[in-house]
Design a protein around this motif. Structure first.
Motif, mmCIF file in Angstrom:
data_model
loop_
_atom_site.group_PDB
_atom_site.id
_atom_site.type_symbol
_atom_site.label_atom_id
_atom_site.label_comp_id
_atom_site.label_asym_id
_atom_site.label_seq_id
_atom_site.Cartn_x
_atom_site.Cartn_y
_atom_site.Cartn_z
ATOM 1 N N GLU A 66 14.413 9.325 -2.189
ATOM 2 C CA GLU A 66 14.355 9.121 -3.638
ATOM 3 C C GLU A 66 13.047 8.470 -4.071
ATOM 4 O O GLU A 66 12.606 8.636 -5.211
ATOM 5 C CB GLU A 66 15.547 8.270 -4.105
ATOM 6 N N LEU A 67 12.433 7.732 -3.143
ATOM 7 C CA LEU A 67 11.123 7.128 -3.423
ATOM 8 C C LEU A 67 9.985 8.087 -3.085
ATOM 9 O O LEU A 67 8.821 7.703 -3.102
ATOM 10 C CB LEU A 67 10.971 5.832 -2.616
ATOM 11 N N GLU A 68 10.362 9.343 -2.772
ATOM 12 C CA GLU A 68 9.412 10.410 -2.463
ATOM 13 C C GLU A 68 8.640 10.145 -1.174
ATOM 14 O O GLU A 68 7.513 10.611 -0.995
ATOM 15 C CB GLU A 68 8.450 10.652 -3.632
ATOM 16 N N ASN A 69 9.261 9.375 -0.285
ATOM 17 C CA ASN A 69 8.671 9.127 1.035
ATOM 18 C C ASN A 69 9.332 10.081 2.040
ATOM 19 O O ASN A 69 10.118 9.670 2.897
ATOM 20 C CB ASN A 69 8.884 7.673 1.457
ATOM 21 N N ASN A 70 9.016 11.358 1.925
ATOM 22 C CA ASN A 70 9.704 12.375 2.734
ATOM 23 C C ASN A 70 9.503 12.176 4.230
ATOM 24 O O ASN A 70 10.444 12.317 5.026
ATOM 25 C CB ASN A 70 9.232 13.774 2.332
ATOM 26 N N ALA A 71 8.270 11.860 4.633
ATOM 27 C CA ALA A 71 7.991 11.688 6.062
ATOM 28 C C ALA A 71 8.769 10.504 6.619
ATOM 29 O O ALA A 71 9.330 10.569 7.727
ATOM 30 C CB ALA A 71 6.486 11.496 6.278
ATOM 31 N N ALA A 72 8.823 9.418 5.849
ATOM 32 C CA ALA A 72 9.577 8.241 6.294
ATOM 33 C C ALA A 72 11.062 8.567 6.398
ATOM 34 O O ALA A 72 11.743 8.139 7.336
ATOM 35 C CB ALA A 72 9.347 7.087 5.321
ATOM 36 N N ALA A 73 11.571 9.335 5.433
ATOM 37 C CA ALA A 73 12.980 9.715 5.449
ATOM 38 C C ALA A 73 13.298 10.544 6.689
ATOM 39 O O ALA A 73 14.315 10.308 7.371
ATOM 40 C CB ALA A 73 13.327 10.499 4.183
ATOM 41 N N ARG A 74 12.439 11.505 6.989
ATOM 42 C CA ARG A 74 12.655 12.349 8.180
ATOM 43 C C ARG A 74 12.725 11.477 9.434
ATOM 44 O O ARG A 74 13.596 11.660 10.306
ATOM 45 C CB ARG A 74 11.521 13.366 8.300
ATOM 46 N N SER A 75 11.811 10.501 9.520
ATOM 47 C CA SER A 75 11.776 9.613 10.679
ATOM 48 C C SER A 75 13.035 8.768 10.765
ATOM 49 O O SER A 75 13.586 8.554 11.858
ATOM 50 C CB SER A 75 10.537 8.710 10.579
ATOM 51 N N VAL A 76 13.530 8.295 9.638
ATOM 52 C CA VAL A 76 14.757 7.484 9.618
ATOM 53 C C VAL A 76 15.938 8.306 10.104
ATOM 54 O O VAL A 76 16.703 7.871 10.984
ATOM 55 C CB VAL A 76 15.018 6.939 8.193
ATOM 56 N N PHE A 77 16.124 9.494 9.532
ATOM 57 C CA PHE A 77 17.279 10.320 9.914
ATOM 58 C C PHE A 77 17.231 10.711 11.394
ATOM 59 O O PHE A 77 18.272 10.877 12.033
ATOM 60 C CB PHE A 77 17.322 11.583 9.054
ATOM 61 N N ALA A 78 16.028 10.836 11.924
ATOM 62 C CA ALA A 78 15.878 11.270 13.325
ATOM 63 C C ALA A 78 16.360 10.214 14.323
ATOM 64 O O ALA A 78 16.546 10.519 15.508
ATOM 65 C CB ALA A 78 14.415 11.610 13.598
ATOM 66 N N LYS A 79 16.598 8.990 13.862
ATOM 67 C CA LYS A 79 17.026 7.917 14.766
ATOM 68 C C LYS A 79 18.466 8.126 15.255
ATOM 69 O O LYS A 79 18.869 7.553 16.254
ATOM 70 C CB LYS A 79 16.895 6.570 14.073
ATOM 71 N N TYR A 80 19.240 8.914 14.512
ATOM 72 C CA TYR A 80 20.622 9.209 14.903
ATOM 73 C C TYR A 80 20.820 10.725 14.876
ATOM 74 O O TYR A 80 21.536 11.254 14.016
ATOM 75 C CB TYR A 80 21.609 8.528 13.958
ATOM 76 N N PRO A 81 20.213 11.448 15.815
ATOM 77 C CA PRO A 81 20.241 12.917 15.767
ATOM 78 C C PRO A 81 21.639 13.521 15.932
ATOM 79 O O PRO A 81 21.857 14.662 15.507
ATOM 80 C CB PRO A 81 19.326 13.320 16.926
ATOM 81 N N ASP A 82 22.574 12.777 16.533
ATOM 82 C CA ASP A 82 23.902 13.335 16.766
ATOM 83 C C ASP A 82 24.909 12.923 15.689
ATOM 84 O O ASP A 82 26.073 13.342 15.734
ATOM 85 C CB ASP A 82 24.430 12.884 18.145
#
Length: 544
Positions: A61-77
């Motif tokens: 929502e803060l338009e930090n797409n790269a940061a968001a991708r990195s956050v979600f990747a911490k719990y891939p399962d």
């Protein structure tokens, strides 16, 4: 045993605090407080997949797409974080990849696995590119499994709004969310927005009030109210509500720019400039800010500052995003500069014409009345009355059935510019088009009196008599207007050696102003016929 109980209680307490904090983070996201959500969720994200998921949404929502991708990747399962990754893919325009991720989540859902349907539906609803009908079907599946909570019904309503004819179903969903008794403030806010869009303003105001009552910490109804009042032109009310919104929100850069814009619209020009300078001082680089400084500086008559910031704005702005008001304000600024820098007056005046004609060319609307008025007012503010008259003349030429006031200003500004031929034409047109409008009669007389300033030819006699005979129920004579007419008539008849008629109007003058110098001199002259004519020759303070 007691030690084990203490550990159990402490663990349960920690879990409850953790869950409550995640809920707080979700609430902040719902209310648009994304920075606050980040601060709440970051300490929890390392150990809690749901907190991590919401942290990623805040980043998105803060338009930090790269940061968001990195956050979600911490719990891939984790399916929540997988749905978060789908949101990133939607944001990147990779809708097919996103859809595959969501379908994989749904395929793994067991009979009562409603959370997976909810996460997948939310991913579509709160991004662009997904199929809203899929989201609606999945929300309905959630409701089928667990009866639905307020959050699900709100999501369902938001999904329906993505359909061209989904407003009615959205309203039903939001009302169902209210019945559930949680998230009422958010639901009421959304109901208010729907009523507002339907132009049911009383119902919208009622819903916004309910939203505020349900949760006083919710900033959303205040922002909606500010927007509603702004569109209605009630800028003071808009400012009051945006200030309350600022108090409750995270004061994002966009929110602060909205606040600065409302300060401008509320005519609080120095405050608008101060707010913008504060933002620029913080390193905010938004081209729009220079536009707003220029507009505000013009309104405070700081024309050099206005011109400098307008030039900066043009140097930074995408030409495709320049709006009509930019050209209008630039024209006004240049017109004003012609009065400030008299050495280069013609250059600035020519520049003003250039920008005004530019906006006329760019405007494809058939009725340019409001545009012409804005241009005319710019010239009026710069005391270039001849040009102001020309633009009002264009309004009449393009639309002969225009309002009486447009005819009046066409003539009035021509009168101030001493273009009496145009002024007479305008007021003759006003009288012909609006015979019940007394100002036409009066100003035909005023123009004729200006041409016959010495009251020798009597050109204003009949026009003034016509005006004085005009039905007084249609026009409330002002003393200043009466004095102007009476003094001209008295002066003309005095010059014509017509004592009877001269004294008729002298007496009328004295009824209004017993100490009037001109009238008393004429009266004394006729009382002592051998005296010389009054030295004032009718040029008393009351006569113009």
């Amino acid at each position: 045993m007691n030690k084990l109980i203490a550990i159990a209680v402490a663990t349960a307490f920690a879990f409850n605090v953790n869950a409550q904090s995640v809920q707080d983070g979700e609430k902040m996201i719902n209310y648009g407080r994304f920075e606050s959500a980040k601060k709440t969720l970051e300490p929890l994200a390392a150990k809690d997949p749901l907190a991590n998921y919401n942290l990623g949404i805040a980043e998105l929502e803060l338009e930090n797409n790269a940061a968001a991708r990195s956050v979600f990747a911490k719990y891939p399962d984790d399916f929540h974080n997988q749905a978060g990754t789908a949101r990133v893919l939607f944001q990147e325009g990779k809708k097919d990849e996103a859809a595959k991720v969501l379908l994989a989540i749904i395929d793994k859902a067991k009979k009562k696995d409603w959370e997976k349907y909810k996460a997948a539906a939310d991913a579509i609803t709160y991004t662009k590119g997904g199929n809203a009908n899929d989201a609606i079907a999945w929300y309905k599946k959630v409701i089928e499994i667990n009866g639905g909570d307020a959050s699900t019904y709100i999501g369902l309503g938001d999904a329906y709004l993505k359909l061209s004819s989904g407003g009615g179903e959205a309203m039903n969903a939001y009302e169902k969310a209210v019945e559930k008794g949680t998230n009422n403030s958010l639901a009421y806010s959304k109901i208010g927005d729907l009523w507002y869009q339907a132009h049911s303003y009383d119902a919208a105001l009622k819903s916004y009030g309910q939203a505020k009552d349900a949760d006083p910490s919710n900033p959303l109804p205040y922002k909606s109210l500010a927007d509603a009042y702004q569109r209605a032109g009630k800028y003071d009310m808009a400012l009051t509500n945006i200030e309350k919104f600022q108090e409750l929100s995270d004061k994002s850069i966009d929110d602060q720019i909205t606040y600065a814009n409302l300060l401008f619209l509320s005519k609080k020009y120095p405050e608008a400039q101060a707010k913008i300078q504060e933002l620029i001082g913080k390193g905010v680089q938004k081209t729009y800010l220079y536009r707003l400084i220029a507009y505000s500086a013009y309104e405070t008559k700081d024309y050099q500052k206005a011109m400098d910031n307008m030039r900066t704005f043009y140097s930074k702005q995408d030409p495709a995003k320049i709006i009509a008001d930019d050209y209008i304000y630039t024209g006004k600024i240049m017109s004003a500069m012609s009065g400030v820098d008299t050495v280069h007056a013609k250059m600035y005046s020519d520049s003003a014409d250039y920008y005004f004609n530019k906006v006329i060319t760019a405007d494809t609307s058939k009725d340019k009345t409001e545009l012409y008025k804005s241009i005319a007012e710019g010239f009026k503010d710069a005391k270039e009355y001849n040009k102001a008259s020309i633009w009002y003349g264009r309004i009449v030429a393009d639309n002969p059935g225009t309002a009486a006031l447009d005819y009046f200003y066409w003539g009035y500004y021509a009168y101030l510019a001493k273009d009496y031929t145009t002024a007479a034409k305008a007021f003759d047109g006003l009288k012909a088009k609006y015979p019940d409008e007394g100002s036409g009669y009066l100003w035909i007389g005023n123009v004729a009196a200006a041409v016959d300033d010495a009251a020798k030819t009597g050109g204003a006699v009949q026009p003034y008599k016509d005006w004085l005979a005009f039905n007084k129920n249609n026009y409330e004579h002002k003393q200043v207007d009466l004095m102007r007419a009476y003094q001209y008539l008295a002066y003309y008849y005095y010059n014509s050696s017509n004592e009877k008629d001269a004294m008729e109007y002298v007496n009328k003058i004295l009824e209004i102003e017993p100490t009037n110098t001109f009238a008393n001199q004429v009266k004394d002259f006729y009382a002592k016929p051998k005296n010389a004519k009054p030295a004032t020759g009718g040029k008393s303070a009351g006569r113009k």
